[in-house]
Design an enzyme around this catalytic site. Sequence first.
Site, PDB file in Angstrom:
ATOM      1  N   PRO A   1       0.725  -1.342  -0.010  1.00 62.30           N
ATOM      2  CA  PRO A   1      -0.099   0.110   0.100  1.00 62.30           C
ATOM      3  C   PRO A   1       0.901   1.297   0.130  1.00 62.30           C
ATOM      4  O   PRO A   1       0.308   2.337  -0.347  1.00 62.30           O
ATOM      5  CB  PRO A   1      -0.816  -0.098   1.249  1.00 62.30           C
ATOM      6  CG  PRO A   1      -0.807  -1.396   1.924  1.00 62.30           C
ATOM      7  CD  PRO A   1       0.594  -2.069   1.090  1.00 62.30           C
TER       8      PRO A   1
ATOM      9  N   GLU B   1       1.989  -7.977   8.776  1.00 66.66           N
ATOM     10  CA  GLU B   1       1.974  -6.519   9.147  1.00 66.66           C
ATOM     11  C   GLU B   1       2.941  -5.699   8.145  1.00 66.66           C
ATOM     12  O   GLU B   1       3.119  -4.540   8.298  1.00 66.66           O
ATOM     13  CB  GLU B   1       2.076  -6.203  10.679  1.00 66.66           C
ATOM     14  CG  GLU B   1       0.781  -6.282  11.421  1.00 66.66           C
ATOM     15  CD  GLU B   1       0.196  -7.738  11.328  1.00 66.66           C
ATOM     16  OE1 GLU B   1       0.913  -8.772  11.266  1.00 66.66           O
ATOM     17  OE2 GLU B   1      -0.888  -7.658  11.653  1.00 66.66           O
TER      18      GLU B   1
ATOM     19  N   ARG C   1      -2.588  -8.015 -20.959  1.00 67.10           N
ATOM     20  CA  ARG C   1      -3.559  -7.587 -21.955  1.00 67.10           C
ATOM     21  C   ARG C   1      -2.922  -6.723 -23.099  1.00 67.10           C
ATOM     22  O   ARG C   1      -3.560  -6.371 -24.058  1.00 67.10           O
ATOM     23  CB  ARG C   1      -5.019  -7.256 -21.618  1.00 67.10           C
ATOM     24  CG  ARG C   1      -4.933  -6.213 -20.737  1.00 67.10           C
ATOM     25  CD  ARG C   1      -6.167  -5.953 -19.937  1.00 67.10           C
ATOM     26  NE  ARG C   1      -7.423  -5.487 -20.984  1.00 67.10           N
ATOM     27  CZ  ARG C   1      -7.232  -4.339 -21.724  1.00 67.10           C
ATOM     28  NH1 ARG C   1      -6.607  -3.549 -21.561  1.00 67.10           N
ATOM     29  NH2 ARG C   1      -8.358  -4.354 -22.661  1.00 67.10           N
TER      30      ARG C   1
ATOM     31  N   ASP D   1      -9.286   1.696 -25.139  1.00 69.06           N
ATOM     32  CA  ASP D   1      -9.791   1.463 -23.891  1.00 69.06           C
ATOM     33  C   ASP D   1      -9.848   2.748 -22.927  1.00 69.06           C
ATOM     34  O   ASP D   1      -9.029   3.835 -23.427  1.00 69.06           O
ATOM     35  CB  ASP D   1      -8.809   0.646 -23.020  1.00 69.06           C
ATOM     36  CG  ASP D   1      -9.013  -0.811 -23.251  1.00 69.06           C
ATOM     37  OD1 ASP D   1     -10.095  -1.070 -23.571  1.00 69.06           O
ATOM     38  OD2 ASP D   1      -8.029  -1.223 -22.939  1.00 69.06           O
TER      39      ASP D   1
HETATM   40 CL1  6GU Z   1      -0.199  -3.748  -3.389  1.00 69.40          CL
HETATM   41  N1  6GU Z   1      -0.753  -4.350  -1.135  1.00 69.40           N
HETATM   42  C1  6GU Z   1      -1.744  -4.328  -0.010  1.00 69.40           C
HETATM   43  N2  6GU Z   1      -1.664  -5.310   1.157  1.00 69.40           N
HETATM   44  N3  6GU Z   1      -2.830  -3.392   0.185  1.00 69.40           N
HETATM   45  C2  6GU Z   1      -3.009  -2.718  -1.013  1.00 69.40           C
HETATM   46  C3  6GU Z   1      -1.959  -2.898  -2.127  1.00 69.40           C
HETATM   47  C4  6GU Z   1      -0.997  -3.689  -1.902  1.00 69.40           C
HETATM   48  N4  6GU Z   1      -2.629  -1.810  -3.001  1.00 69.40           N
HETATM   49  C5  6GU Z   1      -3.647  -1.161  -2.589  1.00 69.40           C
HETATM   50  N5  6GU Z   1      -3.853  -1.694  -1.179  1.00 69.40           N
END
Ligand code: 6GU
Length: 256
Positions: free
Chosen positions: A94, A121, A159, A174
Amino acid sequence: MKIDILTLFPQMFQGPFSEGIFKRAIDRKLVQVNIHNIRDYTHDRHHTVDDYAYGGGAGMLLKPEPIFEAVEKVKQDFHLEKGAKEPPVILLSPQGRLFSQQIAEELSGCIHLILICGRYEGIDERVREHLATDEVSIGDYVLGGGELAAMVVVDAVARLLPGVLGSDASARDDSHTTRLLEYPQYTHPEVYRAWAVPEVLLSGNHAQIDKWRRQQAILRTLKRRPDLLDKAELSPEERQLVDSFKKAKATPEVLK
Ligand code: 6GU
């Protein structure tokens, strides 16, 4: 293109790559996806992949050693085969840069990708600092791990590879490739529950149809994702149209 994915949950990848255009692309050897279990690269009796954080705090972190060894192994195998240059090593987390069509296009030019799926974590910072060359997130929300994100990235990249889709036009037109959302589309029947297909689409006048579609795409983007219009390639007239709609305080009828 060869894609190596490192994960603690190889089973999660069973579904998406065995259906549809993906399966066809793999069968036709346009893309090769290898799933590696990080646990297979441990050396201790308990196959330990995680441990407590130095300095304390709740939760376990992924240990660096199995991940480094797994990446080094898949790099080595590929290099022995191809004599290729260093592939991108992408950590899914994230905290990464936000994935986009532009990043998908960038990655589709590589012959080899290595994806590391984070879990628990977090992950020992040395993976991020000394192993990963890139870190990618698929959106501002938290998933249980990088696996679903890796599938999203691989789908979006694969794709774009030549020959994967039926026609190259479908990828080119697209949403997001043109930086506009797609125009509304209709198929048979011409009238369904009293809802008729827009007349212009039945006209056979292709210049008119193209014009209508372009206008619809712009209006839809303006209504739903005005942020995208800043980067879209618009003609001066189209840009003026958008600006006048944006300036008008009242919502124009077409946008309702
Ligand atoms: Cl790549 N990993 C995790 N754990 N949560 C996420 C993410 C990735 N992308 C958005 N949320």
